[in-house]
Design an enzyme around this catalytic site. Structure first.
Site, PDB file in Angstrom:
ATOM      1  N   LYS A   1       0.830  -1.210  -0.012  1.00 44.13           N
ATOM      2  CA  LYS A   1       0.123   0.055  -0.088  1.00 44.13           C
ATOM      3  C   LYS A   1       1.041   1.326   0.028  1.00 44.13           C
ATOM      4  O   LYS A   1       2.167   1.358   0.262  1.00 44.13           O
ATOM      5  CB  LYS A   1      -0.859  -0.061   1.283  1.00 44.13           C
ATOM      6  CG  LYS A   1      -1.982  -1.148   1.056  1.00 44.13           C
ATOM      7  CD  LYS A   1      -2.988  -0.911   2.304  1.00 44.13           C
ATOM      8  CE  LYS A   1      -3.948  -2.134   2.289  1.00 44.13           C
ATOM      9  NZ  LYS A   1      -5.111  -2.101   3.085  1.00 44.13           N
TER      10      LYS A   1
ATOM     11  N   TYR B   1     -12.418  -1.943  -4.398  1.00 39.42           N
ATOM     12  CA  TYR B   1     -13.044  -2.131  -2.885  1.00 39.42           C
ATOM     13  C   TYR B   1     -14.459  -2.355  -2.659  1.00 39.42           C
ATOM     14  O   TYR B   1     -15.162  -1.941  -1.667  1.00 39.42           O
ATOM     15  CB  TYR B   1     -12.349  -1.345  -1.774  1.00 39.42           C
ATOM     16  CG  TYR B   1     -10.956  -1.524  -1.448  1.00 39.42           C
ATOM     17  CD1 TYR B   1     -10.748  -2.670  -0.608  1.00 39.42           C
ATOM     18  CD2 TYR B   1     -10.003  -0.839  -1.740  1.00 39.42           C
ATOM     19  CE1 TYR B   1      -9.270  -3.005  -0.317  1.00 39.42           C
ATOM     20  CE2 TYR B   1      -8.424  -1.246  -1.228  1.00 39.42           C
ATOM     21  CZ  TYR B   1      -8.404  -2.237  -0.624  1.00 39.42           C
ATOM     22  OH  TYR B   1      -7.068  -2.583  -0.068  1.00 39.42           O
TER      23      TYR B   1
HETATM   24  P1  CMP Z   1      -7.388  -4.493   3.345  1.00 35.76           P
HETATM   25  O1  CMP Z   1      -7.051  -5.913   3.686  1.00 35.76           O
HETATM   26  O2  CMP Z   1      -6.897  -3.840   2.227  1.00 35.76           O
HETATM   27  O3  CMP Z   1      -8.926  -4.677   3.131  1.00 35.76           O
HETATM   28  C1  CMP Z   1     -10.116  -3.468   3.350  1.00 35.76           C
HETATM   29  C2  CMP Z   1      -9.113  -2.349   4.205  1.00 35.76           C
HETATM   30  O4  CMP Z   1      -9.958  -1.462   4.609  1.00 35.76           O
HETATM   31  C3  CMP Z   1      -8.395  -2.960   5.234  1.00 35.76           C
HETATM   32  O5  CMP Z   1      -7.318  -3.664   4.491  1.00 35.76           O
HETATM   33  C4  CMP Z   1      -8.176  -1.658   5.861  1.00 35.76           C
HETATM   34  O6  CMP Z   1      -6.769  -1.204   5.627  1.00 35.76           O
HETATM   35  C5  CMP Z   1      -9.228  -0.786   5.733  1.00 35.76           C
HETATM   36  N1  CMP Z   1     -10.181  -0.833   6.773  1.00 35.76           N
HETATM   37  C6  CMP Z   1     -10.559  -1.852   7.314  1.00 35.76           C
HETATM   38  N2  CMP Z   1     -11.486  -1.273   8.841  1.00 35.76           N
HETATM   39  C7  CMP Z   1     -10.968   0.089   8.771  1.00 35.76           C
HETATM   40  C8  CMP Z   1     -11.306   1.179   9.359  1.00 35.76           C
HETATM   41  N3  CMP Z   1     -12.045   0.931  10.607  1.00 35.76           N
HETATM   42  N4  CMP Z   1     -10.998   2.370   9.297  1.00 35.76           N
HETATM   43  C9  CMP Z   1     -10.286   2.556   8.136  1.00 35.76           C
HETATM   44  N5  CMP Z   1      -9.871   1.755   7.482  1.00 35.76           N
HETATM   45  C10 CMP Z   1     -10.333   0.313   7.532  1.00 35.76           C
END
Ligand code: CMP
Length: 139
Positions: free
Chosen positions: A11, A51
């Site tokens: 990322k 996403y």
């Molecule tokens: P990732 O595995 O890329 O999948 C979804 C992403 O959403 C996760 O990693 C986090 O980086 C992000 N994410 C999940 N929960 C939260 C939250 N409460 N606030 C901000 N970002 C989040």
């Protein structure tokens, strides 16, 4: 049955901090073979598509703007039991909860700047890999 591939993104926080090499080294040392890899930058629209499953979540807007804030590295990884083993290697989504020695424990700074993405299922690994790489690139 578990497939042998997963999908990851390094990322923007980790790319900006100069951790592509360190993270890639951990991935290879854990026995994953990199079978496709791309350095790129997402637009907010493309991040939103990637996403889309999270579109109802309160953090969706923040997630899309964060993921388009700088370059990322996308890759397809191969190993037996790839999805589960990779999720163990990266650790919990929130680095505060990530186990010692995991990628997120070492490199992540917050739940949104959490260094790496890892697919959560075999089905999503295939969808996500196909999102970034053409048939030619993921032979
Ligand atoms: P990732 O595995 O890329 O999948 C979804 C992403 O959403 C996760 O990693 C986090 O980086 C992000 N994410 C999940 N929960 C939260 C939250 N409460 N606030 C901000 N970002 C989040």
């Amino acid at each position: 049955m578990a497939t042998n591939r997963t999908f990851t993104m390094i990322k923007p926080d980790a790319v900006e901090a100069g951790n592509i090499g360190g993270i890639t080294k951990m991935i290879e040392e854990a026995g994953f073979k990199i079978v496709a890899m791309k350095y790129t930058r997402l637009s907010p629209e493309i991040a939103g598509k990637f996403y889309e499953v999270h579109s109802e979540r309160p953090f969706y807007g923040e997630l899309c703007s964060y993921m388009s804030s700088g370059p990322i590295v996308a890759a397809i990884l191969e190993k037996d039991n790839a999805v589960e083993d990779f999720r163990k290697l990266i650790g919990a989504t929130n680095p505060a909860d990530a186990a010692e020695g995991t990628i997120r424990k070492i490199y992540a700074t917050s739940i949104s700047a959490n260094a790496v993405h890892g697919s959560d299922s075999d089905e999503n690994a295939e969808i996500e890999g196909n999102f970034y790489f053409s048939e030619l690139e993921r032979h």
